[in-house]
Design a protein around this motif. Structure first.
Motif, PDB file in Angstrom:
ATOM      1  N   UNK A 137       0.838  -1.202   0.000  1.00  0.00           N
ATOM      2  CA  UNK A 137       0.000   0.000   0.000  1.00  0.00           C
ATOM      3  C   UNK A 137       0.869   1.247   0.000  1.00  0.00           C
ATOM      4  N   UNK A 146      -5.357   3.401   6.197  1.00  0.00           N
ATOM      5  CA  UNK A 146      -5.527   2.622   4.962  1.00  0.00           C
ATOM      6  C   UNK A 146      -6.574   3.235   4.039  1.00  0.00           C
ATOM      7  N   UNK A 147      -7.474   4.018   4.621  1.00  0.00           N
ATOM      8  CA  UNK A 147      -8.505   4.631   3.786  1.00  0.00           C
ATOM      9  C   UNK A 147      -7.881   5.582   2.763  1.00  0.00           C
ATOM     10  N   UNK A 167       1.546  -5.636   3.080  1.00  0.00           N
ATOM     11  CA  UNK A 167       0.725  -6.421   4.008  1.00  0.00           C
ATOM     12  C   UNK A 167       0.618  -7.842   3.478  1.00  0.00           C
ATOM     13  N   UNK A 211     -10.859 -13.242   7.787  1.00  0.00           N
ATOM     14  CA  UNK A 211      -9.515 -12.654   7.914  1.00  0.00           C
ATOM     15  C   UNK A 211      -9.579 -11.130   7.909  1.00  0.00           C
ATOM     16  N   UNK A 212      -9.034 -10.465   8.932  1.00  0.00           N
ATOM     17  CA  UNK A 212      -9.079  -8.998   8.968  1.00  0.00           C
ATOM     18  C   UNK A 212      -7.979  -8.337   8.141  1.00  0.00           C
ATOM     19  N   UNK A 213      -7.102  -9.135   7.500  1.00  0.00           N
ATOM     20  CA  UNK A 213      -5.926  -8.561   6.845  1.00  0.00           C
ATOM     21  C   UNK A 213      -5.883  -8.830   5.342  1.00  0.00           C
ATOM     22  N   UNK A 214      -6.983  -9.295   4.772  1.00  0.00           N
ATOM     23  CA  UNK A 214      -7.033  -9.618   3.349  1.00  0.00           C
ATOM     24  C   UNK A 214      -5.847 -10.503   2.963  1.00  0.00           C
ATOM     25  N   UNK A 298      -0.868  -4.631  13.168  1.00  0.00           N
ATOM     26  CA  UNK A 298      -2.085  -4.135  12.530  1.00  0.00           C
ATOM     27  C   UNK A 298      -3.321  -4.577  13.321  1.00  0.00           C
ATOM     28  N   UNK A 299      -4.258  -3.656  13.497  1.00  0.00           N
ATOM     29  CA  UNK A 299      -5.546  -3.946  14.127  1.00  0.00           C
ATOM     30  C   UNK A 299      -5.380  -4.681  15.461  1.00  0.00           C
ATOM     31  N   UNK A 302      -8.298  -6.051  17.647  1.00  0.00           N
ATOM     32  CA  UNK A 302      -9.092  -7.246  17.339  1.00  0.00           C
ATOM     33  C   UNK A 302      -8.642  -8.470  18.139  1.00  0.00           C
TER      34      UNK A 302
ATOM     35  N   UNK B  42     -11.472 -11.910  -4.640  1.00  0.00           N
ATOM     36  CA  UNK B  42     -10.872 -12.035  -3.314  1.00  0.00           C
ATOM     37  C   UNK B  42     -11.284 -10.867  -2.412  1.00  0.00           C
ATOM     38  N   UNK B 189     -14.774 -10.271  13.829  1.00  0.00           N
ATOM     39  CA  UNK B 189     -14.268  -8.977  14.292  1.00  0.00           C
ATOM     40  C   UNK B 189     -13.683  -8.124  13.181  1.00  0.00           C
ATOM     41  N   UNK B 190     -13.248  -8.768  12.115  1.00  0.00           N
ATOM     42  CA  UNK B 190     -12.598  -8.026  11.041  1.00  0.00           C
ATOM     43  C   UNK B 190     -13.576  -7.349  10.087  1.00  0.00           C
ATOM     44  N   UNK B 191     -14.879  -7.570  10.278  1.00  0.00           N
ATOM     45  CA  UNK B 191     -15.894  -6.970   9.399  1.00  0.00           C
ATOM     46  C   UNK B 191     -16.810  -6.083  10.232  1.00  0.00           C
ATOM     47  N   UNK B 279     -15.929   7.191  -2.832  1.00  0.00           N
ATOM     48  CA  UNK B 279     -14.871   7.375  -3.826  1.00  0.00           C
ATOM     49  C   UNK B 279     -15.382   7.111  -5.243  1.00  0.00           C
ATOM     50  N   UNK B 341     -12.875  -3.344   1.551  1.00  0.00           N
ATOM     51  CA  UNK B 341     -12.264  -4.570   2.070  1.00  0.00           C
ATOM     52  C   UNK B 341     -11.637  -4.301   3.432  1.00  0.00           C
ATOM     53  N   UNK B 342     -11.121  -5.351   4.056  1.00  0.00           N
ATOM     54  CA  UNK B 342     -10.528  -5.179   5.386  1.00  0.00           C
ATOM     55  C   UNK B 342      -9.336  -4.228   5.360  1.00  0.00           C
ATOM     56  N   UNK B 343      -8.740  -4.041   4.178  1.00  0.00           N
ATOM     57  CA  UNK B 343      -7.652  -3.066   4.079  1.00  0.00           C
ATOM     58  C   UNK B 343      -8.134  -1.816   3.328  1.00  0.00           C
ATOM     59  N   UNK B 344      -9.455  -1.594   3.373  1.00  0.00           N
ATOM     60  CA  UNK B 344     -10.086  -0.372   2.860  1.00  0.00           C
ATOM     61  C   UNK B 344      -9.948  -0.158   1.363  1.00  0.00           C
ATOM     62  N   UNK B 345      -9.825  -1.246   0.600  1.00  0.00           N
ATOM     63  CA  UNK B 345      -9.854  -1.102  -0.849  1.00  0.00           C
ATOM     64  C   UNK B 345     -11.299  -1.223  -1.293  1.00  0.00           C
TER      65      UNK B 345
END
Lengths: 314, 395
Positions: A137, A146-147, A167, A211-214, A298-299, A302, B42, B189-191, B279, B341-345
Motif C-alpha cells: 500500500x 488505509x482509507x 501487508x 480474515x481482517x488482513x485480506x 495491525x488492528x 481485534x 478475493x 471482528x474483522x468486518x 470514492x 475490504x478489510x484493508x479499505x480497498x
C-alpha cells in the motif's frame, strides 16, 4: 391394485400411470431426464479429471507416513502429466523450539514491490492474475490510514510525501480464519504458521470473510503457469500448484524457512526492510527488533495477536 | 394426485422445471470452469448465493409465526393451516442448503462436512453450528408435516405425543436457525459492518415479516386454485404479526444507522458506501434505496385497513416486503460487509449471469418442491386422497 389390503398404501408411489394422462406424464418424465442429463454434462466432463484416490484422500493430519508419501508421489505425477514438469513435493516439519516472526521497517521500504514479485514466482502463483500473497500500500505521510492508501499505484517509487506498507498474512497467534473453517482444512502449526490442506478445503471461503488482513486468496480457476516458470521445489502445505476451487495463503515460505533459508520476499528486498527469524532465539535479529524498536501490529484491538511487526527507524 | 392438475398447473411445473434446468447447467459449468464465471473476487468473496442463503433461512424461520399462535395461543383456525407454514419451511431450508452448495469451490468434497466421516470443526466454527441447526430444523419439520399428513390421509386423529413435543421444539429451533446464521456474520471482528450485536435480532424481526408474507401469498394461491376454504382470521393474525415485526425491524435498522453515521467512525465506511457511495463507487446505492422504499411502502400498506381484507393491497404489501427484505439481507447486508475490504480497498460487485441463473434455478426447484407438497396437503385435506381413493380412480 391392492383394494382389500389391510395396509393403506402411500400416495404417488404405487400409482401406475394409466390412460392418456399417464402416457403424457411418462413422456414428460423421459424428456425431463434427458434434459437433466444434458444440463449436467459439464459436471461429467469435469469429474473425468478427478481420480478416486484424490476424491477419497484423508485429511493431512490423519495420513500415515506411507500414505503421505503416496500422496506426494501422486501429486508429482499429476504435475508431470498436467504441466510436463518434474517437481519434488517435500514436507518439512516444524522445528521444535522455533516460533517464526517477521518485522518490517517502514522507514526503509520504498514500495518497489520486489517482495510481491518474489512471492509470485516462489509460490507458483497464477500468471494471468499476477497474484501474490503480499499487497503493498502506498500510504500518506502523517498517519497510518488505509482509507488514504492505494495498492494499485503505477508510477516510479518512492513518491514524495508517501510511505509504503506491504501487508501479507500476519500468522496470528489467535487466527480468526482457523476458527471459521468448518472442516479443519486450515490450522496453526507448532512454529506458528497457519497452513491450508489444499486437498481438504471445500472452498466455502468463510476464512476469507473472517480474515481482517485480506491475507487469504481463493483459486477462482486453476492457476496457469508456463512450464519453464514453475518452481519445482514445492512443499505440500505451501507452494505446490494449487487445485481449482480452494483457498491458499502465505506460509512464510515454510518449505524454505524450515530448512534454514529466508522467505523469498525477504531475499528479494533491495533495502533490507525485512527481518525474519525465530522469536524464541534470544540472539536473533527479529528478537532484537521486537525488544528494542517501537513496533506495532495491525488492528491490535481485534485481539488476533499478529506475529508480523511493523516499525520505524527514527 | 400430487402431480395431477389442469393446464395452468402443468404450465407452471414446466416453467419451473425449465428454469431449474438452466440453473443446474449454469452450476455445472461453474464447477467445471471454476468460480471465475461468477463476479465474486478475493475482495468480495461472497455474493448473490450467500445473500440468497441468508434470506432463505429467514423464510424458513418465519413459518414459526403460524406455529406460535396455533400451539401457544390455541388458535384453532390457525391450527388448520399451520401445516402450510411448515411446508414452506421445508422448501426454504432446501433453498438455503442449495444456495450454500452452489457457493462451494469443491462440491465434490462435500463429505468432508459430514460429522464422523469428515472433520467437523464443532464447536469452534459457526458454520458447523449452522449446518447442525438447519438440518435439525429440516428433520423436525419433515417429521411434523409427514406425520400429520399421513394421519389425515388415513383419516385417523394424530396422537399429540408424536408431534406436539416436536412442534414446541420447532419454535425454539426456528429462532436458533436465524440466530446462528446471524452469528456467522456478527462473530467476525474483522468486518465492522456485520460485527454488531443487533444483527441477530434484526434477522429475526425481518424473518417474521418475510416468512408470514410469503405464507400469505401461498394461502392466496391455495384458496384460488382449490376448494379449501377457511375464515379470514388466520391471515389477519399473520398481518398483525407482520405489522409489529416490520416496525421493530425498521426501528432496529434506524438505530443501527444512527449509531454508525452519528459516531462517524471508520465503522461507517461500509454503510457510507451502501447508502451514498464512496470514492465514486455507487454500485449498491440503487439496491438499498429500492429496498428501503419497498419496505416503507409495504409496511404502510400492511397498516392500511384494506390489508386485512382479501384483496390486492395485501398481495402488493406482501410482495414489496418480501423483495425489500431479500435485498436488505443480501445486496444490502452480505455484500457491503466486503466493501470496502478489510484493508479499505473498494472493489465493487454485481452478480454475473451464471450467478443469476443458478439462483433462479434454486428458487424454481424449491418452488417446484413446495408446489408438490402443497398440492399433496390440499388433496389429503379435501379427502380427495385417502386410502380408498387410489383403488377407486384406477378401478
Amino acid at each position: 391394485m391392492s383394494n382389500g389390503s389391510a395396509f393403506p398404501s402411500l400416495p404417488i408411489l404405487d400409482q401406475e400411470p394409466t390412460g392418456r394422462r399417464g402416457f403424457l406424464k411418462a413422456c414428460g418424465a423421459t424428456l425431463g431426464l434427458a434434459a437433466w442429463a444434458t444440463a449436467m454434462q459439464p459436471l461429467v466432463e469435469w469429474s473425468q479429471e478427478l481420480s478416486v484416490d484424490e476424491f477419497l484422500q484423508k485429511h493431512y493430519r490423519e495420513l500415515k507416513p506411507a500414505e503421505k508419501q503416496a500422496v506426494f508421489r501422486r501429486l508429482e505425477e499429476d504435475c508431470k502429466k498436467d504441466h510436463g514438469v518434474d517437481v519434488t513435493i517435500s514436507d518439512p516439519q516444524a522445528i521444535p523450539g522455533v516460533q517464526f516472526a517477521y518485522a518490517l521497517n517502514l522507514s526503509v521500504c520504498i514500495g518497489c514491490r520486489k517482495c510481491a514479485e518474489a512471492c509470485h514466482i516462489e509460490n507458483n502463483h497464477d500468471r494471468a492474475t499476477n497474484n501474490s500473497y503480499i499487497r503493498v500500500f502506498e500510504m500518506e505521510m502523517g498517519g497510518i490510514d488505509f482509507e488514504k492508501g492505494d495498492a494499485t499505484y503505477d508510477h516510479p517509487v518512492p513518491q514524495p510525501g508517501k510511505f509504503y506498507m506491504p501487508v501479507q498474512c500476519q500468522q496470528c497467534e489467535n487466527p480468526p480464519c482457523v476458527s471459521a473453517c468448518p472442516i479443519e482444512a486450515t490450522w496453526q502449526e507448532e512454529d506458528g504458521i497457519v497452513v491450508v490442506d489444499y486437498n481438504w478445503c471445500i472452498g466455502c471461503r468463510y476464512c476469507e470473510a473472517a480474515c481482517p488482513y485480506h491475507a487469504r486468496r481463493f483459486n477462482w480457476e486453476a492457476p496457469q503457469i508456463p512450464a519453464e516458470e514453475i518452481n519445482p521445489d514445492q512443499g505440500y502445505l505451501s507452494n505446490r500448484i494449487r487445485p481449482q476451487g480452494v483457498m491458499e495463503k502465505c506460509t512464510f515460505c515454510l518449505h524454505r524457512t524450515r530448512e534454514g533459508k529466508m522467505p523469498a520476499c525477504l531475499e528479494a528486498c533491495p533495502t533490507g526492510a525485512r527481518v525474519f527469524g525465530n522469536i524464541l532465539d534470544p540472539n536473533s535479529e527479529i528478537r532484537w527488533v521486537v525488544e528494542n524498536k517501537r513496533t506495532f501490529v495491525l488492528k491490535e484491538e481485534l485481539g488476533t495477536k499478529p506475529r508480523f511487526y511493523y516499525f520505524f527507524d527514527e | 394426485m400430487a402431480t395431477d392438475g389442469n393446464w395452468l398447473f402443468y404450465g407452471w411445473m414446466t416453467l419451473l422445471t425449465a428454469i431449474a434446468l438452466v440453473g443446474a447447467n449454469a452450476w455445472a459449468v461453474q464447477v467445471r470452469d471454476g468460480m471465475i464465471v461468477t463476479n465474486m473476487s478475493d475482495h468480495v468473496s461472497w455474493g448473490l448465493y450467500i445473500a440468497n442463503f441468508t434470506f432463505a433461512v429467514g423464510l424458513a424461520a418465519g413459518g414459526v409465526m403460524m406455529v406460535i399462535p396455533a400451539y401457544l395461543y390455541d388458535d384453532e383456525e390457525m391450527h388448520e393451516l399451520v401445516i402450510i407454514g411448515e411446508a414452506v419451511a421445508v422448501a426454504a431450508i432446501l433453498m438455503s442448503t442449495l444456495s450454500v452448495v452452489v457457493d462451494l469451490g469443491r462440491p465434490d468434497r462435500f463429505w468432508h462436512l459430514i460429522p464422523g466421516i469428515g472433520k467437523f470443526n464443532w464447536p469452534m466454527s459457526m458454520l458447523t453450528w449452522d449446518i447442525l441447526v438447519l438440518n435439525g430444523y429440516l428433520l423436525i419439520n419433515l417429521h411434523i408435516v409427514g406425520y400429520l399428513l399421513y394421519m389425515r390421509y388415513l383419516g385417523r386423529k394424530p396422537n399429540p405425543k408424536w408431534y406436539v413435543p416436536f412442534v414446541f421444539l420447532s419454535i425454539i429451533w426456528a429462532i436458533s436457525i436465524h440466530t446462528v446464521t446471524a452469528f456467522l456474520y456478527c462473530g467476525l471482528g474483522g468486518r465492522p459492518f456485520w460485527n454488531t450485536a443487533l444483527l441477530a435480532p434484526r434477522f429475526l424481526a425481518s424473518a417474521f415479516v418475510s416468512g408470514p408474507a410469503f405464507i400469505l401469498l401461498v394461502l392466496r394461491v391455495l384458496r384460488t386454485t382449490t376448494d379449501w376454504e377457511w375464515s379470514p382470521r388466520p391471515a389477519r393474525t399473520l398481518i398483525q404479526i407482520i405489522r409489529v415485526a416490520m416496525s421493530v425491524n425498521l426501528l432496529m435498522l434506524f438505530s443501527e444507522l444512527f449509531t454508525l453515521f452519528y459516531t462517524g467512525s471508520g465503522h461507517a465506511a461500509s454503510a457510507k458506501y451502501l447508502f451514498f457511495g464512496s470514492h465514486g463507487a455507487t454500485g449498491l446505492v440503487p439496491w438499498i434505496w429500492t429496498a428501503i422504499a419497498l419496505n416503507l411502502v409495504g409496511t404502510w400498506l400492511f397498516f392500511l385497513p384494506h390489508a386485512l381484507e382479501r384483496g390486492s393491497v395485501r398481495v402488493a404489501a406482501c410482495l414489496m416486503c418480501i423483495i425489500g427484505i431479500w435485498i436488505e439481507k443480501g445486496m444490502g447486508l452480505v455484500v457491503p460487509g466486503f466493501i470496502p475490504s478489510t484493508l479499505h480497498e473498494i472493489v465493487e460487485y454485481t452478480p454475473s449471469s451464471t450467478e443469476w441463473k443458478a439462483t433462479a434455478g434454486i428458487w424454481a426447484f424449491s418452488l417446484l418442491v413446495l408446489t408438490v407438497l402443497i398440492k399433496l396437503i390440499a388433496a389429503v385435506h379435501s379427502r380427495q386422497l385417502h386410502p380408498r381413493s387410489l383403488s377407486e380412480t384406477s378401478a
